[in-house]
Design a protein around this motif. Structure first.
Motif, PDB file in Angstrom:
ATOM      1  N   ASN A 150      52.830  31.226 -22.319  1.00 32.03           N
ATOM      2  CA  ASN A 150      54.272  31.224 -22.102  1.00 32.03           C
ATOM      3  C   ASN A 150      54.633  31.643 -20.679  1.00 32.03           C
ATOM      4  O   ASN A 150      55.477  32.506 -20.445  1.00 32.03           O
ATOM      5  N   LEU A 151      53.978  30.996 -19.708  1.00 32.06           N
ATOM      6  CA  LEU A 151      54.261  31.246 -18.302  1.00 32.06           C
ATOM      7  C   LEU A 151      54.792  29.978 -17.649  1.00 32.06           C
ATOM      8  O   LEU A 151      54.259  28.882 -17.866  1.00 32.06           O
ATOM      9  N   ALA A 152      55.839  30.106 -16.858  1.00 34.21           N
ATOM     10  CA  ALA A 152      56.371  28.969 -16.121  1.00 34.21           C
ATOM     11  C   ALA A 152      55.436  28.615 -14.971  1.00 34.21           C
ATOM     12  O   ALA A 152      54.838  29.496 -14.340  1.00 34.21           O
ATOM     13  N   TYR A 153      55.321  27.324 -14.689  1.00 35.44           N
ATOM     14  CA  TYR A 153      54.501  26.811 -13.577  1.00 35.44           C
ATOM     15  C   TYR A 153      55.463  26.157 -12.586  1.00 35.44           C
ATOM     16  O   TYR A 153      56.106  25.151 -12.899  1.00 35.44           O
ATOM     17  N   LEU A 154      55.559  26.722 -11.369  1.00 32.66           N
ATOM     18  CA  LEU A 154      56.638  26.371 -10.458  1.00 32.66           C
ATOM     19  C   LEU A 154      56.125  25.779  -9.154  1.00 32.66           C
ATOM     20  O   LEU A 154      55.437  26.439  -8.372  1.00 32.66           O
ATOM     21  N   GLY A 155      56.457  24.510  -8.896  1.00 31.51           N
ATOM     22  CA  GLY A 155      56.224  23.898  -7.597  1.00 31.51           C
ATOM     23  C   GLY A 155      54.783  23.588  -7.277  1.00 31.51           C
ATOM     24  O   GLY A 155      53.949  23.379  -8.150  1.00 31.51           O
ATOM     25  N   GLY A 156      54.488  23.560  -5.975  1.00 30.52           N
ATOM     26  CA  GLY A 156      53.165  23.202  -5.506  1.00 30.52           C
ATOM     27  C   GLY A 156      53.027  21.708  -5.312  1.00 30.52           C
ATOM     28  O   GLY A 156      53.999  20.995  -5.043  1.00 30.52           O
ATOM     29  N   ILE A 157      51.795  21.210  -5.484  1.00 32.28           N
ATOM     30  CA  ILE A 157      51.500  19.783  -5.306  1.00 32.28           C
ATOM     31  C   ILE A 157      50.995  19.246  -6.628  1.00 32.28           C
ATOM     32  O   ILE A 157      49.849  19.513  -7.006  1.00 32.28           O
ATOM     33  N   PRO A 158      51.808  18.503  -7.373  1.00 32.40           N
ATOM     34  CA  PRO A 158      51.377  17.990  -8.677  1.00 32.40           C
ATOM     35  C   PRO A 158      50.472  16.772  -8.526  1.00 32.40           C
ATOM     36  O   PRO A 158      50.916  15.631  -8.544  1.00 32.40           O
ATOM     37  N   PHE A 159      49.159  17.013  -8.403  1.00 30.87           N
ATOM     38  CA  PHE A 159      48.218  15.938  -8.128  1.00 30.87           C
ATOM     39  C   PHE A 159      47.990  15.006  -9.314  1.00 30.87           C
ATOM     40  O   PHE A 159      47.581  13.871  -9.142  1.00 30.87           O
ATOM     41  N   THR A 160      48.177  15.503 -10.523  1.00 28.85           N
ATOM     42  CA  THR A 160      47.892  14.701 -11.713  1.00 28.85           C
ATOM     43  C   THR A 160      49.133  14.666 -12.607  1.00 28.85           C
ATOM     44  O   THR A 160      50.076  15.453 -12.413  1.00 28.85           O
ATOM     45  N   PRO A 161      49.150  13.788 -13.603  1.00 25.13           N
ATOM     46  CA  PRO A 161      50.331  13.715 -14.478  1.00 25.13           C
ATOM     47  C   PRO A 161      50.622  14.994 -15.260  1.00 25.13           C
ATOM     48  O   PRO A 161      51.771  15.197 -15.671  1.00 25.13           O
ATOM     49  N   VAL A 162      49.627  15.843 -15.488  1.00 30.05           N
ATOM     50  CA  VAL A 162      49.842  17.019 -16.336  1.00 30.05           C
ATOM     51  C   VAL A 162      50.957  17.933 -15.810  1.00 30.05           C
ATOM     52  O   VAL A 162      51.884  18.269 -16.562  1.00 30.05           O
ATOM     53  N   PRO A 163      50.937  18.372 -14.551  1.00 37.76           N
ATOM     54  CA  PRO A 163      52.051  19.214 -14.088  1.00 37.76           C
ATOM     55  C   PRO A 163      53.370  18.470 -14.004  1.00 37.76           C
ATOM     56  O   PRO A 163      54.433  19.100 -13.934  1.00 37.76           O
ATOM     57  N   GLU A 164      53.338  17.137 -14.040  1.00 35.99           N
ATOM     58  CA  GLU A 164      54.572  16.368 -13.975  1.00 35.99           C
ATOM     59  C   GLU A 164      55.217  16.167 -15.344  1.00 35.99           C
ATOM     60  O   GLU A 164      56.370  15.749 -15.424  1.00 35.99           O
ATOM     61  N   THR A 165      54.460  16.496 -16.386  1.00 36.82           N
ATOM     62  CA  THR A 165      54.977  16.289 -17.738  1.00 36.82           C
ATOM     63  C   THR A 165      55.022  17.555 -18.589  1.00 36.82           C
ATOM     64  O   THR A 165      55.669  17.566 -19.637  1.00 36.82           O
ATOM     65  N   ALA A 166      54.359  18.619 -18.170  1.00 37.54           N
ATOM     66  CA  ALA A 166      54.275  19.833 -18.982  1.00 37.54           C
ATOM     67  C   ALA A 166      55.655  20.474 -19.162  1.00 37.54           C
ATOM     68  O   ALA A 166      56.435  20.558 -18.202  1.00 37.54           O
ATOM     69  N   PRO A 167      55.974  20.961 -20.349  1.00 39.47           N
ATOM     70  CA  PRO A 167      57.301  21.532 -20.600  1.00 39.47           C
ATOM     71  C   PRO A 167      57.554  22.851 -19.876  1.00 39.47           C
ATOM     72  O   PRO A 167      58.712  23.242 -19.707  1.00 39.47           O
ATOM     73  N   PHE A 201      40.050   7.795  -3.665  1.00 38.51           N
ATOM     74  CA  PHE A 201      38.889   8.589  -4.065  1.00 38.51           C
ATOM     75  C   PHE A 201      38.508   8.258  -5.508  1.00 38.51           C
ATOM     76  O   PHE A 201      39.379   8.203  -6.392  1.00 38.51           O
ATOM     77  N   SER A 202      37.216   8.086  -5.725  1.00 37.77           N
ATOM     78  CA  SER A 202      36.723   7.779  -7.075  1.00 37.77           C
ATOM     79  C   SER A 202      36.503   9.061  -7.868  1.00 37.77           C
ATOM     80  O   SER A 202      35.403   9.343  -8.348  1.00 37.77           O
ATOM     81  N   ASN A 203      37.565   9.845  -7.999  1.00 39.73           N
ATOM     82  CA  ASN A 203      37.540  11.037  -8.850  1.00 39.73           C
ATOM     83  C   ASN A 203      38.768  10.992  -9.764  1.00 39.73           C
ATOM     84  O   ASN A 203      39.558  10.054  -9.707  1.00 39.73           O
ATOM     85  N   ALA A 204      38.907  11.999 -10.605  1.00 35.97           N
ATOM     86  CA  ALA A 204      39.993  11.977 -11.589  1.00 35.97           C
ATOM     87  C   ALA A 204      41.362  11.886 -10.931  1.00 35.97           C
ATOM     88  O   ALA A 204      42.237  11.137 -11.379  1.00 35.97           O
ATOM     89  N   GLN A 205      41.549  12.651  -9.842  1.00 37.49           N
ATOM     90  CA  GLN A 205      42.842  12.634  -9.174  1.00 37.49           C
ATOM     91  C   GLN A 205      43.113  11.261  -8.552  1.00 37.49           C
ATOM     92  O   GLN A 205      44.194  10.696  -8.700  1.00 37.49           O
ATOM     93  N   GLY A 206      42.125  10.715  -7.853  1.00 40.22           N
ATOM     94  CA  GLY A 206      42.309   9.431  -7.210  1.00 40.22           C
ATOM     95  C   GLY A 206      42.544   8.306  -8.197  1.00 40.22           C
ATOM     96  O   GLY A 206      43.439   7.454  -8.014  1.00 40.22           O
ATOM     97  N   GLU A 207      41.771   8.289  -9.265  1.00 41.66           N
ATOM     98  CA  GLU A 207      41.886   7.217 -10.246  1.00 41.66           C
ATOM     99  C   GLU A 207      43.174   7.312 -11.058  1.00 41.66           C
ATOM    100  O   GLU A 207      43.647   6.298 -11.588  1.00 41.66           O
TER     101      GLU A 207
END
Length: 426
Positions: A150-167, A201-207
């Motif tokens: 139950n901690l808020a996650y604030l800002g930064g660089i959302p490299f993957t969809p997870v921080p862009e969709t997390a409640p 990049f052929s890694n999770a973030q790049g793909e």
């Protein structure tokens, strides 16, 4: 794990830059040195810039957790350095958050899920007020841990969809999805591009970028998109450059966060003469120099107004980085995101009466429209970027490399992918 809690911001930065694996450090209020840091890439001299009247926070610190990738194949030490510089400015000149100095409890990541999860559990065990986003490629492993705690996650660089969709996530811009999508629309609609080669990049973030950016290119009018993967550990991108040249693509899109200069140099070496686009880290001065002329004319979609500009916020940012960040810290979108995150958090949390809680923090961000440091105003109503309810702003400025320097031809012409971007998972 080694703790660094009482060091000055500069000392913390130097120590963490040499750390291996996952470690933790803290940044508390520090006056810093009045002499500009030697070797900093910032152009503003802290000694000649007025930060205003000091108003030092003296209350009990508000501790924020942070994971930043500074070891491994892809590193972003400048994200944490930007946050450190903003923390020192806020604590010494803006009274922190209602008199409480901001302190960062940081863990150094390496981009792997295992390290991200280990760091997240370590930070949660310290009971921070919230988590400040930085450059955590392992976000898919760390953010669910914050959510469970139950901690808020604030800002930064959302490299993957997870921080862009997390409640529990609040994101002030969409770096690596929204900026790519806006650039794709600009390429098709403003530059008239019909064929594109994407080097990634052929890694999770790049793909993770491909399912988002390719449909956007095509929806905007590009007919041919060729995907060209590059290993993050590859010492020579010449084969990929040759594939771009051989494809006949009108535009080479270089989606490489580290080593972009080598790719641009290789493209020039193989004789590629089409148009160029890159992500914001490609515009850093050392990258442009490494490209040996290969970056000239490159377009970049940036969520930020030009850091070297004449605006009051640009001057504050460059002076603070000169004064408090580690020597040699890159001035790019990553360090700007680290700095701006702290500034935005300080501004909104200062409107909360009493000690902020996760509930009041999220409610404060989701109420109304807020000014965004060096960026477009944001509104956290879940509507900014399709399929990404945590994104609060989807507007970008188109920069261009001219005569070896990053320029921003129009600092008011914000570009968006609305109407073309299919959405996260779309």
């Amino acid at each position: 794990m080694k703790r660094l809690r009482t060091l000055s911001a500069a000392a913390i930065g130097v120590a963490a830059l040499t750390a291996v694996g996952c470690s933790s450090s803290g940044s508390s209020s520090s006056t810093g040195s009045s002499t500009p840091a030697a070797g900093s890439s910032s152009t503003a001299a802290a000694g000649t810039f007025s930060f205003g009247t000091p108003k030092k926070a003296t209350g009990t610190p508000y501790v924020f957790g942070m994971i930043n990738d500074e070891t491994g194949a892809v590193t972003f030490p400048e994200a944490r350095q930007g946050a450190i510089a903003a923390v020192d400015y806020v604590n010494n000149y803006l009274d922190g958050i209602n008199g409480h100095p901001i302190q960062i409890d940081s863990c150094i990541g390496d981009g792997t899920p295992a390290t991200a999860a280990r760091c997240a559990n370590q930070l949660v065990a310290d009971h921070p007020l919230a988590i400040l986003g930085a450059a955590d490629v392992g976000g898919p492993a760390s953010i669910p841990i914050y959510q469970h705690a139950n901690l808020a996650y604030l800002g930064g660089i959302p490299f993957t969809p997870v921080p862009e969709t997390a409640p529990n996530s609040i994101q002030f811009w969409s770096v690596s999805v929204g900026d790519n999508a806006a650039a794709a629309v600009y390429a098709a609609k403003q530059l008239g591009i019909k064929s594109v080669a994407i080097v990634y990049f052929s890694n999770a973030q790049g793909e993770s970028i491909l399912p988002q950016i390719t449909p956007t290119f095509k929806a905007a009018g590009v007919t041919t998109v060729k995907d060209i993967p590059l290993s993050p550990t590859s010492p020579d991108p010449s084969p990929q450059a040759a594939l771009v040249e051989g494809s006949g693509a009108q535009l080479a899109y270089v989606d490489i966060p580290n080593g972009c200069g080598n790719v641009l140099k290789a493209l020039k070496s193989v004789g590629y003469t089409g148009k160029l686009m890159g992500i914001d880290p490609c515009s850093a001065p050392p990258v442009i120099a490494a490209a040996a002329g290969g970056a000239e004319g490159m377009y970049i979609a940036s969520p930020f107004q030009l850091q070297s500009g004449s605006s009051a916020q640009a001057q504050l940012f460059t002076a603070a980085m000169k004064k408090w960040a580690a020597p040699g810290t890159l001035i790019d979108s990553i360090s700007t995101a680290g700095f701006a995150t702290v500034m935005n958090v300080q501004q909104v949390l200062s409107t909360i009466s009493g000690t902020p809680t996760t509930s009041t923090i999220l409610a404060a961000f989701k109420s109304g429209t807020h000014s965004n440091f060096l960026s477009h105003p944001y509104t956290c109503n879940g509507q900014a970027l399709k399929g990404a309810p945590a994104i609060c702003n989807d507007y970008y400025l188109m920069d261009e490399i001219q005569n070896g320097k990053e320029t921003q031809p129009d600092p008011t012409d914000w570009v968006t992918s609305k109407g073309y971007f299919p959405g996260i998972g779309g």
